[in-house]
Design a protein around this motif. Sequence first.
Motif, short mmCIF file in Angstrom:
data_model
loop_
_atom_site.label_atom_id
_atom_site.label_comp_id
_atom_site.label_asym_id
_atom_site.label_seq_id
_atom_site.Cartn_x
_atom_site.Cartn_y
_atom_site.Cartn_z
N PHE A 17 108.46 68.81 29.33
CA PHE A 17 108.77 69.16 27.93
C PHE A 17 108.97 67.91 27.06
N ILE A 18 109.98 67.11 27.38
CA ILE A 18 110.29 65.97 26.52
C ILE A 18 109.20 64.91 26.64
N GLY A 19 108.73 64.67 27.87
CA GLY A 19 107.68 63.66 28.09
C GLY A 19 106.40 64.01 27.33
N GLY A 20 106.04 65.29 27.32
CA GLY A 20 104.82 65.72 26.62
C GLY A 20 104.93 65.44 25.12
N HIS A 21 106.09 65.76 24.56
CA HIS A 21 106.29 65.48 23.13
C HIS A 21 106.35 63.98 22.85
N LEU A 22 106.94 63.23 23.79
CA LEU A 22 107.05 61.78 23.60
C LEU A 22 105.67 61.13 23.57
N VAL A 23 104.77 61.60 24.43
CA VAL A 23 103.41 61.05 24.43
C VAL A 23 102.79 61.23 23.05
N LYS A 24 102.94 62.44 22.49
CA LYS A 24 102.35 62.70 21.16
C LYS A 24 102.95 61.76 20.11
N ARG A 25 104.25 61.59 20.17
CA ARG A 25 104.93 60.72 19.19
C ARG A 25 104.44 59.27 19.31
N LEU A 26 104.33 58.79 20.56
CA LEU A 26 103.89 57.40 20.75
C LEU A 26 102.43 57.22 20.32
N LYS A 27 101.63 58.25 20.54
CA LYS A 27 100.24 58.16 20.08
C LYS A 27 100.19 58.06 18.55
N ARG A 28 101.03 58.85 17.89
CA ARG A 28 101.09 58.79 16.42
C ARG A 28 101.49 57.41 15.94
N GLU A 29 102.31 56.73 16.76
CA GLU A 29 102.75 55.37 16.39
C GLU A 29 101.70 54.31 16.72
N GLY A 30 100.59 54.71 17.36
CA GLY A 30 99.52 53.76 17.66
C GLY A 30 99.56 53.14 19.04
N PHE A 31 100.36 53.70 19.93
CA PHE A 31 100.45 53.17 21.30
C PHE A 31 99.24 53.60 22.14
N TRP A 32 98.91 52.76 23.12
CA TRP A 32 98.07 53.18 24.24
C TRP A 32 99.06 53.71 25.29
N VAL A 33 98.86 54.97 25.73
CA VAL A 33 99.86 55.60 26.58
C VAL A 33 99.29 56.05 27.92
N ARG A 34 100.00 55.69 28.98
CA ARG A 34 99.71 56.27 30.30
C ARG A 34 100.81 57.29 30.61
N GLY A 35 100.40 58.52 30.91
CA GLY A 35 101.34 59.55 31.33
C GLY A 35 101.23 59.77 32.82
N VAL A 36 102.36 60.09 33.44
CA VAL A 36 102.37 60.33 34.89
C VAL A 36 103.22 61.56 35.16
N ASP A 37 102.76 62.43 36.05
CA ASP A 37 103.55 63.62 36.41
C ASP A 37 102.90 64.27 37.64
N LEU A 38 103.65 65.20 38.22
CA LEU A 38 103.09 66.02 39.31
C LEU A 38 102.02 66.97 38.76
N LYS A 39 102.12 67.23 37.45
CA LYS A 39 101.21 68.21 36.85
C LYS A 39 100.84 67.81 35.42
N PHE A 40 99.70 68.36 34.95
CA PHE A 40 99.36 68.18 33.54
C PHE A 40 100.31 69.05 32.69
N PRO A 41 100.45 68.73 31.40
CA PRO A 41 101.29 69.59 30.56
C PRO A 41 100.75 71.02 30.59
N PRO A 42 101.62 72.02 30.76
CA PRO A 42 101.15 73.39 30.94
C PRO A 42 100.65 74.08 29.67
N PHE A 43 101.07 73.61 28.47
CA PHE A 43 100.78 74.39 27.27
C PHE A 43 99.73 73.78 26.35
N THR A 44 99.56 72.45 26.40
CA THR A 44 98.53 71.82 25.55
C THR A 44 97.88 70.70 26.36
N ASP A 45 96.72 70.26 25.91
CA ASP A 45 96.09 69.11 26.56
C ASP A 45 96.92 67.87 26.28
#
Length: 330
Positions: A17-45
């Motif tokens: 939940f929080i990590g998925g939203h954080l990725v979106k926020r960092l992308k909006r700020e212009g970051f290159w982002v690597r996400g890591v998890d046991l699973k992909f976000p369940p509700f959006t790409d």
Amino acid sequence: MATKNKPTALVCGAGGFIGGHLVKRLKREGFWVRGVDLKFPPFTDTEADDFVVGDLRDQNFCKQITDRKFDEVYQLAADMGGAGYIFTGEHDADVMHNSATINLNMLDACQKRNVRGMFYSSSACMYPEHNQKDPDNPNCAEDSAYPAAPDSEYGWEKLFSERLYLAYNRNYGMRNRVARYHNIFGPEGTWEGGKEKAPAAVCRKVAQASNHGEVEIWGDGTQTRSFLYIDECLEGTIRLTRSDFEGPVNVGSEEMVTINQLVDIVADIAGKKMNKKHIPGPLGVRGRNSDNRLIGQKLGWKPSATLRSGLEKTYEWIERQVRSNTRAAA
Ligand code: NAD
Ligand code: GDD
């Protein structure tokens, strides 16, 4: 390479939940982002530039994902859930083992890669139970943490891990930052299945009920909590990460309500009259509220949105999930 001149971030728990939203926020700020998890976000790409599915309990995996320089590292991965998950006692061993292993591995990997500092999400669940017995006047000031007496093993693991992050600051010169989150809610959070927290559970129950129908509430509903909307949580998280203050510090709302009041607000948003049915269930502490004096002093920040405004967005999203599940089942 696409990352040239862009700040870079690693988000562990980016399928959550929080990590998925954080990725979106960092992308909006212009970051290159690597996400890591046991699973992909369940509700959006995912919006991460690079998303690696894997297990952070595996030390080698932690070494692999830290194979490049990151300007910011957020460690949000944990074995967690709401009262129905952490207060039943059924998952205690897994919660402690899984989350502690992740934190031990990630700190070791980051320190050996010379990562400057990491953000760590601790929880208000680390505060002593005896200070949270009065629902009208709970004490969650940061300096009330000791002598320690959390009411859940989840809280004990958080306390251990926040100490671990701060020990790496002292012994290895890292600049880790520790936040104590107070019940974060919003769209795209877990809303069914047993790990959901009260705001999502209440939204789901109200959405599923008919007007003048019944909503089941664990306990007598006079227990208190405060709930922080996800956008506010991200603002506090990012400000702390980029500050000179290491924490631990509360990131929460001071708008404390009873669970009965939470139901009333959601019912009003839904435009339904609800009958409350109080049933036995896992309760956790009797009262909890964020104390935002320290974060105000150190970061000059406090949440700006009301509980109701966050619940309006959350209810709308959960109501849509309920409707599409009902359609799929028909
Ligand atoms: P979440 O459960 O939605 O996200 C956590 C993510 O960690 C999940 O996607 C899960 O798959 C991942 N994960 C678990 N074990 C893993 C492993 N071994 N390897 C890789 N990934 C793994 O939870 P959230 O609400 O997004 O919470 C994020 C962090 O904030 C957690 O550390 C949580 O304890 C903390 N926190 C959250 C709240 C809250 O109210 N949401 C309150 C206090 C603290
Ligand atoms: N989850 C849930 N579902 N809680 C309910 C329900 C229901 O249907 N009905 C009543 N409640 C009550 C619980 O019994 C509890 O007293 C209160 O609502 C809040 O429950 P949660 O939101 O599930 O958890 P919490 O506030 O006790 O703990 C959460 O916040 C911590 C940080 O403040 C958890 O998410 C922890 O993981 C988190 O660290």
